[in-house]
Scaffold this motif. Structure first.
Motif, PDB file in Angstrom:
ATOM      1  N   LEU A  72       0.825  -1.209   0.000  1.00 28.31           N
ATOM      2  CA  LEU A  72       0.000   0.000   0.000  1.00 28.31           C
ATOM      3  C   LEU A  72       0.860   1.260   0.000  1.00 28.31           C
ATOM      4  O   LEU A  72       0.393   2.330  -0.404  1.00 28.31           O
ATOM      5  CB  LEU A  72      -0.932   0.003   1.209  1.00 28.31           C
ATOM      6  N   ALA A  73       2.101   1.140   0.441  1.00 27.89           N
ATOM      7  CA  ALA A  73       3.008   2.295   0.357  1.00 27.89           C
ATOM      8  C   ALA A  73       3.337   2.625  -1.092  1.00 27.89           C
ATOM      9  O   ALA A  73       3.655   3.774  -1.419  1.00 27.89           O
ATOM     10  CB  ALA A  73       4.284   2.003   1.139  1.00 27.89           C
ATOM     11  N   ILE A  74       3.257   1.624  -1.968  1.00 27.88           N
ATOM     12  CA  ILE A  74       3.522   1.837  -3.395  1.00 27.88           C
ATOM     13  C   ILE A  74       2.228   2.091  -4.155  1.00 27.88           C
ATOM     14  O   ILE A  74       2.157   2.974  -5.008  1.00 27.88           O
ATOM     15  CB  ILE A  74       4.250   0.609  -3.991  1.00 27.88           C
ATOM     16  N   LYS A  75       1.196   1.324  -3.852  1.00 32.68           N
ATOM     17  CA  LYS A  75      -0.099   1.416  -4.538  1.00 32.68           C
ATOM     18  C   LYS A  75      -1.189   1.508  -3.468  1.00 32.68           C
ATOM     19  O   LYS A  75      -1.672   0.502  -2.959  1.00 32.68           O
ATOM     20  CB  LYS A  75      -0.274   0.170  -5.414  1.00 32.68           C
ATOM     21  N   PHE A  82       8.904   9.083   6.276  1.00 36.55           N
ATOM     22  CA  PHE A  82       8.593   9.327   4.875  1.00 36.55           C
ATOM     23  C   PHE A  82       9.802   9.867   4.129  1.00 36.55           C
ATOM     24  O   PHE A  82      10.465  10.790   4.583  1.00 36.55           O
ATOM     25  CB  PHE A  82       7.420  10.308   4.778  1.00 36.55           C
ATOM     26  N   ALA A  83      10.098   9.263   2.981  1.00 36.54           N
ATOM     27  CA  ALA A  83      11.241   9.694   2.159  1.00 36.54           C
ATOM     28  C   ALA A  83      10.780   9.852   0.716  1.00 36.54           C
ATOM     29  O   ALA A  83      10.834   8.911  -0.075  1.00 36.54           O
ATOM     30  CB  ALA A  83      12.379   8.683   2.258  1.00 36.54           C
ATOM     31  N   PRO A  84      10.300  11.035   0.319  1.00 39.38           N
ATOM     32  CA  PRO A  84       9.695  11.204  -1.008  1.00 39.38           C
ATOM     33  C   PRO A  84      10.670  11.031  -2.162  1.00 39.38           C
ATOM     34  O   PRO A  84      10.265  10.692  -3.271  1.00 39.38           O
ATOM     35  CB  PRO A  84       9.163  12.644  -0.961  1.00 39.38           C
ATOM     36  N   SER A  85      11.952  11.229  -1.935  1.00 35.45           N
ATOM     37  CA  SER A  85      12.914  11.162  -3.037  1.00 35.45           C
ATOM     38  C   SER A  85      13.665   9.846  -3.100  1.00 35.45           C
ATOM     39  O   SER A  85      14.658   9.726  -3.818  1.00 35.45           O
ATOM     40  CB  SER A  85      13.927  12.313  -2.903  1.00 35.45           C
ATOM     41  N   ALA A  86      13.219   8.830  -2.376  1.00 34.75           N
ATOM     42  CA  ALA A  86      13.930   7.552  -2.357  1.00 34.75           C
ATOM     43  C   ALA A  86      13.864   6.890  -3.727  1.00 34.75           C
ATOM     44  O   ALA A  86      12.843   6.921  -4.420  1.00 34.75           O
ATOM     45  CB  ALA A  86      13.317   6.637  -1.303  1.00 34.75           C
ATOM     46  N   SER A  87      14.983   6.285  -4.132  1.00 32.48           N
ATOM     47  CA  SER A  87      15.031   5.562  -5.396  1.00 32.48           C
ATOM     48  C   SER A  87      14.357   4.206  -5.243  1.00 32.48           C
ATOM     49  O   SER A  87      14.097   3.740  -4.134  1.00 32.48           O
ATOM     50  CB  SER A  87      16.480   5.363  -5.828  1.00 32.48           C
ATOM     51  N   GLY A 121      14.933  -1.998  -0.505  1.00 32.07           N
ATOM     52  CA  GLY A 121      15.749  -2.432   0.612  1.00 32.07           C
ATOM     53  C   GLY A 121      15.278  -1.979   1.972  1.00 32.07           C
ATOM     54  O   GLY A 121      15.899  -2.325   2.975  1.00 32.07           O
ATOM     55  N   ARG A 122      14.216  -1.216   2.045  1.00 29.44           N
ATOM     56  CA  ARG A 122      13.758  -0.708   3.334  1.00 29.44           C
ATOM     57  C   ARG A 122      12.306  -1.072   3.563  1.00 29.44           C
ATOM     58  O   ARG A 122      11.581  -1.408   2.647  1.00 29.44           O
ATOM     59  CB  ARG A 122      13.923   0.814   3.406  1.00 29.44           C
ATOM     60  N   ARG A 123      11.892  -1.034   4.818  1.00 33.77           N
ATOM     61  CA  ARG A 123      10.482  -1.296   5.141  1.00 33.77           C
ATOM     62  C   ARG A 123       9.666  -0.043   4.841  1.00 33.77           C
ATOM     63  O   ARG A 123       9.992   1.048   5.312  1.00 33.77           O
ATOM     64  CB  ARG A 123      10.325  -1.695   6.597  1.00 33.77           C
ATOM     65  N   LEU A 124       8.604  -0.223   4.070  1.00 36.46           N
ATOM     66  CA  LEU A 124       7.799   0.906   3.624  1.00 36.46           C
ATOM     67  C   LEU A 124       6.552   1.051   4.484  1.00 36.46           C
ATOM     68  O   LEU A 124       6.016   0.077   5.001  1.00 36.46           O
ATOM     69  CB  LEU A 124       7.398   0.715   2.156  1.00 36.46           C
TER      70      LEU A 124
END
Length: 981
Positions: A485-488, A538-543, A549-552
């Motif tokens: 859900l962090a992505i979609k 929250f990290a809006p500019s994360a690649s 590699g991180r928990r979202l």
């Protein structure tokens, strides 16, 4: 592996039951005249040790009760071994036969404070043999003296009436931590009464019960908090542990204000001086509500009514049978009641499955409460149908769905019917055992991020995963949904829990079920604490690499919890064959899905459902609502005893081995790094289930049999089923799978152990008599089953003509529906043997499957329509030990597409993202640039398309002028949302 006797048990009730049986035997030996000297001292020591084992457990059960157990201890300490043995024998007999549940216990020599007496008036109201099922226990949390306890028990008994449907006794504890211990240990509890005066921590020594002590709650319950706060904390903790328990609060002051504040946490709030009788009646009513079976009761009532049937169903009320000369044995075999209840009527109190308004609707609402869903629907054609209903109600043509490649074939057929573009997700392989595990979260996130990079994320509608897998691998459901859900943020989840319906009713399992995880996630997203965590994290500019590699964490402002679970009640709980349920926890169900769900339900559900199946679902719900915790604990204990019996047996362990968690789940997915969580204690199981990406369901026993020289299928057919009548479902190249369930008994476990010992004994004897050459061939067979690994192919991919070539980056989704219907014209297909396919692949020619190819078991396709063959897939199928492969004809081979058919197919031009994004019930028209969202714009050559229009309304014709201009009318969108033309 030797273990401490206490840790040889994983359920305290089993430890307690066996301890009483051993104490009975030791006490009997102690009192025999032939027992003297050292032998007598030995049995005194045994009795002393067993009493020490039972002492910390007995306070948490109503029978025999603390006073009677203390009396038994005193008799032993005083050396009155005859009286001691008589009392132990009486108690053990009552526990073993469960006669204490009906009050039918030998009470000679016992006073009325030692145990609860039988009420002869109650026994007159019920047939012998039924009242024990209607007994339960109530936990009271308050500090009391012994005199106060006796007075309370006496008062409660005084309110009993001859016509009470249930009878109960009290378990009284003084502290919050002991209340939680009692809830974990005592499966007879159905209600909890919390009074104001209780301590946060017990004064007893709880060292031997350390696995069951929750120190976090004890710290929260410190005496600095107000009584109301402490009552709320304890109630919430108990509800998390045992959500089926009815909670009641008794207080002396401000009862009206407290009811307003704490009402949501309790079923009722009572004044301590005035409410004992009302509390008693409420306790009985609360259990009666869970005991109620609206549809089963209506069906029973119908079966007793004389009817005249003038429309259908000659078998109704057995009329076509009892008047027959030739099939009366049917009544003898099935009994008359099953036919008396047969009806096709949808009126007269029986309700309609398609439009329930009466007892069936009530039965489904009770099921929703029991399973923790917002809505529950009964299904009478198994979870295969349930999966298709959910898929069709959520997915429209052109939507992208992420699908477990190893899921049941019903999902693949559902994707085909819905017209989904499927992205298959790959599970990690277990090549040593020729099976697949589960799908790592990294794999799921990488597919979502790839679709996002291609500009297709708005078309991604749903993800479907199997929890738990056939082999017992369980996901961290909440974490999977959270990170996706962090992505979609609006992704819908379908969890196939066909083999996991029982998990709701165990406190450790529950958190990894779809419904519990959905509720927990919804509640967390609403909390202020989570919002603060999200803002910090929250990290809006994360690649994309960083996101992988991180928990979202999902954005609480946009994420919607939309979760569906399908469960085969008949597989793991009580129901007639094909009885299944759909559970819904979707925040947008009423707004976006309800109408489409109803249509899909109508499309796949018979207008003549089997009423016996529906009634059994109603009864199965009653069972788990009242005794699910007990049944599931027994199921797990039986599984662990089976593991121990195999691995600790000198002959069995020579040829067989129960695979451990570490054998089936690689260390990379187990943060706890505990190889056998449950075998090392309940606390370790809880640690693993809270932290590991995957865990193993301990009720599944995967037995490695490679050292026997038998492959899995041969061992199953020739040894287990043909010779001994032991039925199992799944095998692999060198394993067989045993599953315990709520119907498994200790006797059935013992029978299986006997069978395995007999097989191993015959094998051992045969090996000892082998000649040199025969021994060499046997050892070679063993090496091939234990040292070499089988090929474990990944999904080879869809052929280019079935792939979606839109988007900024290539993505793997394929149009299964188009590939499926292409085969309806026989001229497009041919049959090739495995060798012929190999030859074509060697010559660089693609071979494309025209059908699903599904080995059964385990029942998931290794080839789907439109998929390209690979050498690895062919080798995998050739090496399978199962003779049943759907979609493969040994006399012809594989059905594949001709080269001409493939060459004449154009590539898929998928709809733009506006199609998927527009569904959801908005009222205003929308404008979308680009090609028409409802149309597959490729031209299909004559003879390649199905003879009928797809039911979804997707046309192969050019778009209309209105569609080309990018304008979609309100009417067109409404039709599209329903999946219609």
């Amino acid at each position: 592996m030797s273990r401490d006797p206490q840790h040889a048990y994983n359920s305290a009730w089993q430890l307690r039951g066996d301890a009483w049986c051993r104490l009975d035997e030791a006490a009997d030996r102690l009192t025999r005249t032939t027992t003297t000297g050292e032998l007598k001292d030995e049995y005194v020591g045994v009795c002393q040790g067993l009493l020490a084992t039972l002492a910390p457990l007995e306070p948490y059960w109503a029978y025999p009760g603390t006073p009677q157990f203390a009396k038994v201890q005193r008799q032993f300490a005083a050396g009155h071994y005859d009286k001691f043995a008589h009392a132990v024998a009486r108690i053990n007999r009552a526990l073993t036969t469960e006669s204490y549940r009906s009050g039918e216990v030998d009470t000679a020599g016992m006073d009325d404070t030692d145990m609860f007496p039988a009420d002869p008036r109650t026994l007159e109201q019920h047939p012998v043999g039924t009242t024990e099922d209607l007994y339960f226990e109530v936990l009271v949390v308050e500090k009391m003296t012994e005199a106060q306890e006796r007075a309370l028990r006496k008062e409660v008994r005084s309110w009993r009436r001859p016509d009470d449907q249930f009878r109960y006794e009290l378990v009284i504890v003084a502290s919050g931590d002991e209340a939680l211990i009692a809830a974990r240990l005592n499966v007879n509890l159905q209600a909890v009464v919390i009074r104001r005066r209780f301590s946060h921590q017990s004064t007893r020594d709880l060292t031997s019960l350390a696995d069951f002590v929750d120190t976090r709650v004890s710290e929260e319950l410190d005496d600095h908090k107000s009584p109301d706060e402490r009552a709320q904390i304890l109630a919430e903790s108990l509800r998390e542990l045992r959500p089926e328990l009815d909670m009641y609060l008794m207080t002396e002051i401000d009862v009206e204000q407290i009811a307003g504040r704490l009402g949501p946490f309790f079923r009722r709030v009572f004044h301590a001086r005035e409410g004992v009788l009302e509390l008693h009646l409420s306790i009985l009513q609360g259990v009666a509500e869970r005991y109620r079976t609206p549809f089963f009761s209506a069906l029973k009532q119908y079966s007793h009514r004389p009817t005249g049937v003038f429309h259908a169903l000659p078998i109704s009320q057995g009329k076509s049978i009892v008047n027959s000369h030739w099939i009366k044995d049917m009544v003898g075999f099935y009994g008359l009641d099953v036919f008396m209840a047969e009806t096709s009527a949808t009126c007269g109190g029986l309700d309609s499955l398609l439009e329930p308004t009466g007892p069936l609707r009530d039965a489904q609402q009770l099921a929703a409460e029991a399973y923790g869903s917002r809505h529950t629907y009964f299904v009478t054609n198994g979870t295969s149908t349930a999966n298709k209903i959910v898929t069709q109600s959520l997915v429209a043509p052109g939507d992208i769905v992420l699908l477990d490649r190893n899921c049941h074939q019903s999902h693949h057929y559902g994707m085909m019917m819905a017209g989904a573009n499927v992205v298959y997700l790959e599970a990690y392989p277990l090549a040593d055992y020729t099976m697949y595990g589960a799908i790592p979260l990294h794999e799921i996130k990488s597919k979502l991020l790839a679709l996002k990079a291609a500009g297709k994320l708005d078309r991604v509608k749903m993800m479907s995963l199997t929890n738990c897998t056939f082999d017992g691998i369980v996901y961290d459901v909440e974490r999977v949904m959270e990170e996706c859900l962090a992505i979609k943020p609006d992704l819908v989840f379908l969890w196939d829990e066909a083999w996991f319906a029982f998990a709701r009713f165990h406190p450790v399992y529950r958190g990894r079920t779809a419904m519990a995880a959905a509720r927990n996630l919804r509640d967390r997203l609403k909390s202020d604490e989570y919002r603060r965590e999200y803002e910090t994290d929250f990290a809006p500019s994360a690649s994309d690499a960083e996101l992988l590699g991180r928990r979202l964490r999902p954005d609480p402002a946009t994420a919607r919890v939309r979760v569906y679970a399908t469960q085969s009640t008949h597989k793991t709980l009580t129901s007639l064959r094909q009885g299944s349920m759909i559970h819904v926890f979707d925040q947008d169900f009423e707004q976006k899905v309800a109408e489409a769900f109803h249509e899909a339900y109508m499309a796949h559900t018979s207008t003549s459902p089997n009423y016996q199946i529906l009634a059994s679902l109603d009864l199965g719900r009653r069972q788990v609502a009242l005794e699910g915790v007990e049944l599931v604990q027994r199921q797990i204990e039986n599984a662990m005893q089976l593991r121990d019996a195999i691995d600790n047996h000198p002959l069995l362990s020579k040829y067989m081995e129960c695979l451990r968690t570490s054998d089936l789940i690689p260390d990379a997915y187990r943060d706890s790094h505990i190889a056998q969580p449950l075998r090392s204690g309940l606390r370790n199981m809880m640690t693993a289930w809270e932290n590991d990406e995957f865990v193993l369901d301990p009720s599944r026993i995967t037995l490695s049999i490679g050292r026997t020289g038998y492959d899995g299928d041969t061992f199953k057919r020739e040894q287990l089923m043909d010779r001994h009548g032991v039925q199992i479902n799944k095998t692999s190249r060198n394993t067989v799978l045993f599953m315990t369930n709520i119907g498994t008994t200790r006797s059935s476990v013992a029978f299986l152990v006997e069978v395995l010992v007999k097989i191993a004994g015959e094998l051992d004897e045969g090996i000892g008599e082998m000649g040199l050459g025969e021994r060499g061939r046997f050892e070679q067979k063993v090496r091939s089953l234990t040292t070499s690994s089988a090929a474990m192919p990944n999904f080879s991919g869809f052929h280019e003509v079935f792939r979606d070539h839109s988007g900024a980056e290539p993505t793997p989704e394929g149009d299964v529906r188009r590939a499926f219907y292409l085969s309806y014209d026989d001229t497009n297909c041919e049959y090739l043997t495995g060798d012929e396919v190999f030859d074509k692949l060697d010559n660089g020619i693609d071979v494309v499957s025209a059908t699903f190819v599904t080995p059964y078991p385990p029942g998931f396709p290794v080839l789907v329509p439109g998929q390209v063959f690979s050498r690895e897939i062919l080798t995998f199928i050739r090496d399978l030990d199962t003779p049943e492969i759907h979609g493969y004809k040994p006399e012809f081979g594989y059905r594949v597409y001709t080269q001409k058919a493939i060459e004449m197919c154009g590539p898929v031009l998928a709809p733009t993202g506006g199609q998927a994004a527009s569904r959801g019930g908005e009222a205003e028209p929308i404008v979308e640039p680009g090609p028409a969202p409802l149309v597959l714009t490729q031209t299909v050559p004559s003879g390649l398309a199905p003879d009928h229009e797809p039911e979804s309304g997707v046309s192969d014709e050019p778009a209309s002028a209105g569609a080309k201009s990018g304008t979609v009318t309100r009417k067109a969108r409404s039709q599209r949302e329903r999946g219609g033309d």
